[in-house]
Structure formats: structure tokens, C-alpha cells
Design a protein around this motif. Sequence first.
Motif, short mmCIF file in Angstrom:
data_model
loop_
_atom_site.label_atom_id
_atom_site.label_comp_id
_atom_site.label_asym_id
_atom_site.label_seq_id
_atom_site.Cartn_x
_atom_site.Cartn_y
_atom_site.Cartn_z
N ILE A 45 0.80 5.05 0.87
CA ILE A 45 0.04 6.05 1.61
C ILE A 45 0.73 7.40 1.48
O ILE A 45 1.94 7.50 1.68
N ILE A 103 -7.09 3.34 6.71
CA ILE A 103 -6.62 2.66 5.50
C ILE A 103 -5.90 1.37 5.86
O ILE A 103 -6.11 0.32 5.22
N ARG A 136 0.84 -1.19 0.00
CA ARG A 136 0.00 0.00 0.00
C ARG A 136 0.88 1.24 0.00
O ARG A 136 1.84 1.33 0.76
N THR A 154 -7.17 9.36 1.44
CA THR A 154 -8.19 8.42 0.97
C THR A 154 -8.57 8.61 -0.48
O THR A 154 -9.04 7.67 -1.13
N GLU A 172 -6.23 1.09 -0.07
CA GLU A 172 -5.35 2.18 -0.49
C GLU A 172 -6.21 3.33 -1.00
O GLU A 172 -7.44 3.30 -0.89
N ARG A 173 -5.57 4.34 -1.58
CA ARG A 173 -6.27 5.55 -2.01
C ARG A 173 -7.35 5.22 -3.03
O ARG A 173 -7.15 4.43 -3.94
#
Length: 213
Positions: free
Chosen positions: A14, A42, A12, A73, A48-49
Motif C-alpha cells: 500500500i 483496500i 499487499r 487504489t 491491492e492497487r
Amino acid sequence: MSSDCSTENTTREIASFEDAAKFHGHVCPGLTIGYIAAKAGIEKLETERDIDEELVTIVENDACGVDAVQVLTGCTIGKGNLIYKDHSKQVFTLICRDSKKAVRVALKASFNIDNIDPKVSELRPKVMSGSATEKEVKEFRERMDGISVTMRNTPVDEMFEVKLVDAEIPSKARIFNSLQCAKCGEMMAESRARVQNGEYICIPCYEEYNRGW
């Protein structure tokens, strides 16, 4: 294109705190609260985003932290997956449509930024009222930065309650037909139109009638 927001067995990515601060414009404890909360959510969802509304975030305040939430986000007002509830609470709920998992991240009552640096509570009234000297303003900003650093180095569970919850999944954003306001002539979504004297009126032009009830 929509995709499953679960990223199990993948790495992931971030967004950094610096990314959030750049978007917001400055560093402050409020932004830091949103950053830590969104990151915790998250990670708890193992997602993930957001790309295309597969992730939904409900925020219960309109403070600085919401900017960090958007950056991490990818949920936004424009996409319809950032939902604001005017509860004035530092609470954030992240929901994955595909897995139907939801996590609620709530700031603990025991957390108080003034406990990190009591001097801030002395400087804040002066800075907010505009009566602080340049030296005091500089000191205040430096102390606020220091509080942010301390918060980011604090274990999440000391600041927040993070737990999986059952949550009603909001429907995806809809596109409505447009109508022209009979008063100002501007276009509006039909879902928000008002009827007055048999004509469609936009909210700003609508003259609400009540008898004090």
C-alpha cells in the motif's frame, strides 16, 4: 492485462502517506481522510492497487482526499474506474469486479478535526481570507500537520464506518467514435454530442433551449 483484484495469501503493498502527500502537494486533514479511507477499503477487500480496471472506486466528493484515493487504489478518471458522485459526503466505495465484493467507507458524524486542535478553527478564517500574518500561517500549517499525524494514529473504527455492501458494478469504460463539432470544428465523442439545426454540436457550443422549466 486484467487480473483478479483478490490478493489472498500474498503481501499487499500500500502506498505510503508520503506518496499521497507528494502527489497532492501538501499535507492536510482532507488528504488524510482519503488516505485512511482508501487504506481501510483496500484492506477490507483484501486487494491491492488497481492495474487495469479490476478495481472501481466511487467517491462522493471532489475534495483533497480523492487525490490520496487515486494514489492508493490506482483508480483514475482516465481509466474510467474512478467515479465521482456530487454528494459532498466523505464516503468512498471500493468494488472488486472479479470477486464482486464491495466496501463502503464513510466518515462518522462524530469525527471533527476541530476537536483534535480547537486552535485551528480560530486560525482558519484568517488564513483562508489572506489576513493572517506569516507567523499565523506557519502555526496553522504546523497544527494541520499535527492533526494529520493524530488522525493516522487513530483507530479506523473511531473515524469511519467500514462495511461490506451490495453494489452495482459499473460497466468498464467504453471508446466511442469521434465526431467533429459543426461550430468550433473540434472533435468530440459521439456519446456526448448534441444535435442543433440538424448538425452535431459539442456541449460548450450547444445553445440550450428551455422555457424556464
